[in-house]
Design a protein around this motif. Structure first.
Motif, PDB file in Angstrom:
ATOM      1  N   THR A 175      44.698 -99.762 -13.717  1.00 38.40           N
ATOM      2  CA  THR A 175      45.166 -99.215 -14.980  1.00 38.40           C
ATOM      3  C   THR A 175      44.556 -97.821 -15.148  1.00 38.40           C
ATOM      4  N   ASP A 176      44.916 -97.139 -16.257  1.00 44.19           N
ATOM      5  CA  ASP A 176      44.260 -95.842 -16.477  1.00 44.19           C
ATOM      6  C   ASP A 176      43.313 -95.957 -17.669  1.00 44.19           C
ATOM      7  N   SER A 177      42.520 -94.902 -17.876  1.00 48.69           N
ATOM      8  CA  SER A 177      41.443 -94.978 -18.860  1.00 48.69           C
ATOM      9  C   SER A 177      41.974 -95.275 -20.270  1.00 48.69           C
ATOM     10  N   GLY A 228      46.708 -89.359 -16.390  1.00 50.21           N
ATOM     11  CA  GLY A 228      47.300 -88.030 -16.136  1.00 50.21           C
ATOM     12  C   GLY A 228      47.942 -87.911 -14.781  1.00 50.21           C
ATOM     13  N   GLU A 229      49.048 -87.149 -14.758  1.00 48.51           N
ATOM     14  CA  GLU A 229      49.821 -86.926 -13.529  1.00 48.51           C
ATOM     15  C   GLU A 229      48.959 -86.284 -12.433  1.00 48.51           C
ATOM     16  N   GLU A 230      47.976 -85.468 -12.828  1.00 54.59           N
ATOM     17  CA  GLU A 230      47.181 -84.779 -11.790  1.00 54.59           C
ATOM     18  C   GLU A 230      46.386 -85.760 -10.921  1.00 54.59           C
ATOM     19  N   HIS A 231      46.284 -87.016 -11.388  1.00 57.51           N
ATOM     20  CA  HIS A 231      45.561 -88.016 -10.580  1.00 57.51           C
ATOM     21  C   HIS A 231      46.494 -88.848  -9.707  1.00 57.51           C
ATOM     22  N   LYS A 232      47.794 -88.500  -9.755  1.00 57.84           N
ATOM     23  CA  LYS A 232      48.749 -89.247  -8.915  1.00 57.84           C
ATOM     24  C   LYS A 232      48.727 -88.633  -7.518  1.00 57.84           C
ATOM     25  N   ARG A 233      47.634 -88.909  -6.800  1.00 58.73           N
ATOM     26  CA  ARG A 233      47.465 -88.288  -5.491  1.00 58.73           C
ATOM     27  C   ARG A 233      46.791 -89.260  -4.531  1.00 58.73           C
ATOM     28  N   GLY A 261      51.530 -96.738 -17.437  1.00 62.92           N
ATOM     29  CA  GLY A 261      52.770 -95.963 -17.411  1.00 62.92           C
ATOM     30  C   GLY A 261      53.239 -95.729 -15.985  1.00 62.92           C
ATOM     31  N   GLY A 262      54.140 -94.766 -15.836  1.00 65.15           N
ATOM     32  CA  GLY A 262      54.729 -94.497 -14.533  1.00 65.15           C
ATOM     33  C   GLY A 262      53.721 -94.003 -13.502  1.00 65.15           C
ATOM     34  N   VAL A 263      52.695 -93.320 -13.955  1.00 59.93           N
ATOM     35  CA  VAL A 263      51.702 -92.812 -13.000  1.00 59.93           C
ATOM     36  C   VAL A 263      50.957 -93.987 -12.365  1.00 59.93           C
ATOM     37  N   VAL A 264      50.451 -94.886 -13.199  1.00 58.88           N
ATOM     38  CA  VAL A 264      49.755 -96.074 -12.672  1.00 58.88           C
ATOM     39  C   VAL A 264      50.716 -96.902 -11.819  1.00 58.88           C
ATOM     40  N   GLY A 265      51.939 -97.056 -12.295  1.00 61.18           N
ATOM     41  CA  GLY A 265      52.913 -97.880 -11.564  1.00 61.18           C
ATOM     42  C   GLY A 265      53.226 -97.316 -10.188  1.00 61.18           C
ATOM     43  N   ASP A 266      53.442 -96.012 -10.116  1.00 62.37           N
ATOM     44  CA  ASP A 266      53.792 -95.398  -8.828  1.00 62.37           C
ATOM     45  C   ASP A 266      52.623 -95.459  -7.833  1.00 62.37           C
ATOM     46  N   ILE A 267      51.420 -95.191  -8.358  1.00 59.83           N
ATOM     47  CA  ILE A 267      50.225 -95.200  -7.484  1.00 59.83           C
ATOM     48  C   ILE A 267      49.940 -96.619  -6.998  1.00 59.83           C
ATOM     49  N   PRO A 274      54.564-102.510 -17.174  1.00 55.04           N
ATOM     50  CA  PRO A 274      54.711-101.133 -17.652  1.00 55.04           C
ATOM     51  C   PRO A 274      54.368-101.020 -19.139  1.00 55.04           C
ATOM     52  N   THR A 275      53.650 -99.962 -19.501  1.00 51.73           N
ATOM     53  CA  THR A 275      53.209 -99.829 -20.903  1.00 51.73           C
ATOM     54  C   THR A 275      53.757 -98.588 -21.603  1.00 51.73           C
ATOM     55  N   THR A 276      54.520 -97.747 -20.905  1.00 51.94           N
ATOM     56  CA  THR A 276      55.236 -96.659 -21.605  1.00 51.94           C
ATOM     57  C   THR A 276      56.718 -97.006 -21.609  1.00 51.94           C
ATOM     58  N   LEU A 277      57.458 -96.378 -22.515  1.00 53.31           N
ATOM     59  CA  LEU A 277      58.901 -96.633 -22.554  1.00 53.31           C
ATOM     60  C   LEU A 277      59.543 -96.174 -21.249  1.00 53.31           C
ATOM     61  N   GLY A 285      61.529-100.186  -7.301  1.00 52.22           N
ATOM     62  CA  GLY A 285      60.729-100.106  -6.087  1.00 52.22           C
ATOM     63  C   GLY A 285      60.377 -98.731  -5.552  1.00 52.22           C
ATOM     64  N   LYS A 286      60.643 -97.661  -6.329  1.00 50.30           N
ATOM     65  CA  LYS A 286      60.165 -96.362  -5.825  1.00 50.30           C
ATOM     66  C   LYS A 286      58.684 -96.260  -6.164  1.00 50.30           C
ATOM     67  N   THR A 287      57.872 -96.000  -5.140  1.00 47.03           N
ATOM     68  CA  THR A 287      56.428 -95.841  -5.356  1.00 47.03           C
ATOM     69  C   THR A 287      55.999 -94.552  -4.677  1.00 47.03           C
ATOM     70  N   ALA A 303      56.104-104.629 -27.337  1.00 49.17           N
ATOM     71  CA  ALA A 303      55.072-104.515 -28.386  1.00 49.17           C
ATOM     72  C   ALA A 303      54.029-103.453 -28.033  1.00 49.17           C
ATOM     73  N   VAL A 304      53.766-103.244 -26.748  1.00 47.83           N
ATOM     74  CA  VAL A 304      52.721-102.276 -26.370  1.00 47.83           C
ATOM     75  C   VAL A 304      53.146-100.832 -26.662  1.00 47.83           C
ATOM     76  N   LEU A 305      54.429-100.634 -26.936  1.00 43.68           N
ATOM     77  CA  LEU A 305      54.896 -99.266 -27.228  1.00 43.68           C
ATOM     78  C   LEU A 305      54.391 -98.789 -28.587  1.00 43.68           C
ATOM     79  N   SER A 306      53.887 -99.700 -29.415  1.00 39.96           N
ATOM     80  CA  SER A 306      53.433 -99.319 -30.769  1.00 39.96           C
ATOM     81  C   SER A 306      52.243 -98.359 -30.711  1.00 39.96           C
ATOM     82  N   THR A 307      51.504 -98.359 -29.617  1.00 44.69           N
ATOM     83  CA  THR A 307      50.336 -97.469 -29.531  1.00 44.69           C
ATOM     84  C   THR A 307      50.647 -96.144 -28.831  1.00 44.69           C
ATOM     85  N   LEU A 308      51.896 -95.961 -28.405  1.00 44.49           N
ATOM     86  CA  LEU A 308      52.242 -94.706 -27.700  1.00 44.49           C
ATOM     87  C   LEU A 308      52.287 -93.531 -28.673  1.00 44.49           C
TER      88      LEU A 308
HETATM   89  P1  NAD Z   1      51.993 -91.733 -17.689  1.00 40.61           P
HETATM   90  O1  NAD Z   1      51.873 -92.883 -16.805  1.00 40.61           O
HETATM   91  O2  NAD Z   1      51.153 -90.545 -17.394  1.00 40.61           O
HETATM   92  O3  NAD Z   1      51.733 -92.191 -19.184  1.00 40.61           O
HETATM   93  C1  NAD Z   1      51.744 -91.229 -20.221  1.00 40.61           C
HETATM   94  C2  NAD Z   1      50.491 -91.342 -21.086  1.00 40.61           C
HETATM   95  O4  NAD Z   1      50.602 -92.495 -21.915  1.00 40.61           O
HETATM   96  C3  NAD Z   1      49.198 -91.530 -20.289  1.00 40.61           C
HETATM   97  O5  NAD Z   1      48.206 -90.741 -20.861  1.00 40.61           O
HETATM   98  C4  NAD Z   1      48.850 -93.009 -20.490  1.00 40.61           C
HETATM   99  O6  NAD Z   1      47.479 -93.253 -20.444  1.00 40.61           O
HETATM  100  C5  NAD Z   1      49.403 -93.263 -21.871  1.00 40.61           C
HETATM  101  N1  NAD Z   1      49.784 -94.640 -22.166  1.00 40.61           N
HETATM  102  C6  NAD Z   1      50.436 -95.499 -21.348  1.00 40.61           C
HETATM  103  N2  NAD Z   1      50.743 -96.613 -22.019  1.00 40.61           N
HETATM  104  C7  NAD Z   1      50.271 -96.476 -23.265  1.00 40.61           C
HETATM  105  C8  NAD Z   1      50.322 -97.279 -24.436  1.00 40.61           C
HETATM  106  N3  NAD Z   1      50.967 -98.439 -24.437  1.00 40.61           N
HETATM  107  N4  NAD Z   1      49.736 -96.806 -25.559  1.00 40.61           N
HETATM  108  C9  NAD Z   1      49.145 -95.590 -25.565  1.00 40.61           C
HETATM  109  N5  NAD Z   1      49.084 -94.768 -24.522  1.00 40.61           N
HETATM  110  C10 NAD Z   1      49.663 -95.214 -23.376  1.00 40.61           C
HETATM  111  O7  NAD Z   1      53.489 -91.195 -17.768  1.00 40.61           O
HETATM  112  P2  NAD Z   1      54.914 -91.914 -17.790  1.00 40.61           P
HETATM  113  O8  NAD Z   1      55.784 -91.017 -18.575  1.00 40.61           O
HETATM  114  O9  NAD Z   1      54.821 -93.343 -18.118  1.00 40.61           O
HETATM  115  O10 NAD Z   1      55.334 -91.846 -16.248  1.00 40.61           O
HETATM  116  C11 NAD Z   1      55.563 -90.606 -15.595  1.00 40.61           C
HETATM  117  C12 NAD Z   1      55.472 -90.844 -14.110  1.00 40.61           C
HETATM  118  O11 NAD Z   1      56.478 -91.763 -13.724  1.00 40.61           O
HETATM  119  C13 NAD Z   1      55.689 -89.577 -13.291  1.00 40.61           C
HETATM  120  O12 NAD Z   1      54.691 -89.521 -12.301  1.00 40.61           O
HETATM  121  C14 NAD Z   1      57.056 -89.799 -12.650  1.00 40.61           C
HETATM  122  O13 NAD Z   1      57.169 -89.170 -11.397  1.00 40.61           O
HETATM  123  C15 NAD Z   1      57.075 -91.300 -12.518  1.00 40.61           C
HETATM  124  N6  NAD Z   1      58.426 -91.868 -12.447  1.00 40.61           N
HETATM  125  C16 NAD Z   1      58.673 -92.756 -11.441  1.00 40.61           C
HETATM  126  C17 NAD Z   1      59.912 -93.344 -11.341  1.00 40.61           C
HETATM  127  C18 NAD Z   1      60.161 -94.377 -10.285  1.00 40.61           C
HETATM  128  O14 NAD Z   1      61.317 -94.797 -10.116  1.00 40.61           O
HETATM  129  N7  NAD Z   1      59.131 -94.828  -9.581  1.00 40.61           N
HETATM  130  C19 NAD Z   1      60.926 -93.048 -12.269  1.00 40.61           C
HETATM  131  C20 NAD Z   1      60.639 -92.126 -13.288  1.00 40.61           C
HETATM  132  C21 NAD Z   1      59.373 -91.551 -13.369  1.00 40.61           C
END
Ligand code: NAD
Ligand code: GLY
Length: 346
Positions: free
Chosen positions: A42-44, A70-75, A102-108, A126-129, A139-141, A166-171
């Protein structure tokens, strides 16, 4: 609970969608996997909100990797750190890795799961919309390189995806809006009913249904073209100009969702230049309502240059996704020089 499934090259992927699902994620996971231990990545930010709630549901040993947000850690160095954490915890091929974020954690995490020990079981939570409607499914990683985004990766389906709206409430609002850009994309490429739903002032009350409709489209597209050689390209509506402006803003001026919003408007304008009806005024008004930008502010020559360096160019043509009417997208090869003329007129 709504369920969807997808059979990919590495087997069945089940997708569960339910408000409150995180509260019984452990039980759902134990119906599908029988690991000896679980490793959660997960991320911080997400760790401080949801890691304990998930980890305490397991009676098995649980280890974690908490990466900086943060995206800068997707490496690659982050992936290497995750491999070390997993091996230090005694992870074996029969164990399970969970991506919580979110997508960064998921892809990594997906990339780590695809490659550690030549592939281990993966569950995406997944925890972001954006991650719920897009990145956790299909399955893209992968990770970014200095040369560009997502240049190293693998197709690797998660065995299970648990989506809890429900986890989207904190975004933060802006992060929620980012995901809405992808939601609007699904409306334009496949299902205009999504556009009607999100045009309602209280659309957030229907977010679970909206997520389901989006994931269904993604599932259907990936089921036909898992490896992105044809139909899957329609998921890139708005992404050709979107990726270009994201790059021109050094990945800091615009978020991915904002860039896609601007890119979708540009794509509709470009379609109108080619003789399609101009659908852009309705899109602009919807995006503004959702808190997303619509104006293309970068130099047109610079946009064209950035666009040509994107990996979606094949020989002298660019596969551009045009929307003929809401719900009907077409992959349209456009000659680079012709595209140049259109971009200068945007
Ligand atoms: P992200 O993972 O960086 O999340 C955005 C921010 O939201 C982060 O700071 C995270 O800590 C925070 N966060 C996550 N869940 C939270 C919650 N429930 N409450 C509060 N804060 C929360 O960004 P993202 O927009 O989720 O994903 C972007 C990444 O996804 C990019 O790297 C992009 O390339 C990748 N992506 C991949 C695919 C694929 O098919 N694999 C498709 C689209 C995008
Ligand atoms: N987000 C685009 C795809 O999964 O193909």
């Amino acid at each position: 609970m709504q369920t969807l499934s997808l059979t990919g090259a590495n087997g069945l992927s089940e997708i569960l969608i339910e408000t409150g699902l995180l509260g019984h994620a452990g039980a759902e996971i134990s119906k599908v996997f029988s690991p000896s231990r679980v490793h959660i990545v997960t991320d911080s930010t997400v760790a401080s909100l949801y890691l304990d709630a998930l980890a305490r549901q397991f009676t098995l040993p649980v280890s974690t990797s908490v990466i900086p947000a943060g995206e800068e850690h997707k490496r690659l160095s982050t992936v290497e750190g995750i491999y070390h954490d997993m091996l230090a915890a005694g992870f074996t091929r029969k164990d399970l890795v969970i991506a919580l974020g979110g997508g960064v954690v998921g892809d990594i995490t997906g990339f780590a799961a695809a490659t550690l020990l030549r592939g281990v079981s993966l569950c995406q939570i997944p925890t972001t919309l954006l991650a719920q409607v897009d990145s956790s499914v299909g399955g893209k990683t992968g990770v970014d390189l200095a040369e560009g985004k997502n240049l190293v990766g693998a197709f690797y389906q998660p065995r299970l995806v648990l989506i809890d709206p429900a986890v989207l409430s904190t975004l933060p609002d802006a992060t929620f809006a980012d995901g809405m850009a992808e939601v609007v994309k699904y409306g334009y490429i496949a299902n205009p009913a999504i556009l009607d739903m999100v045009s309602q002032p209280d659309y957030k009350a229907e977010i679970e249904k909206i997520i389901y409709e989006c994931v269904k489209i993604k599932r259907d597209v990936v089921a036909i073209d898992e490896h992105d050689t044809g139909l899957r390209m329609i998921l890139n509506f708005g992404h050709t100009v979107g990726h270009a402006v994201e790059k021109l803003g050094n990945y800091t001026e615009l978020t991915h969702g904002q860039a896609v919003a601007i890119g979708m408007v540009a794509a509709l304008r470009l379609g109108a230049m080619r003789g399609d009806p101009d659908l852009s005024p309705a899109l602009i008004s919807l995006l503004q309502q959702l808190g997303l930008p619509t104006a293309l502010t970068y130099d047109r020559e610079a946009i064209y240059g950035a666009l040509l360096s994107d990996k979606k160019k094949f020989g002298g043509t660019v596969n551009f996704i045009l929307v003929r009417e809401p719900g009907r997208a077409e992959i349209t090869p456009i000659e680079a020089e012709t595209l140049h003329e259109y971009i200068l007129k945007l």
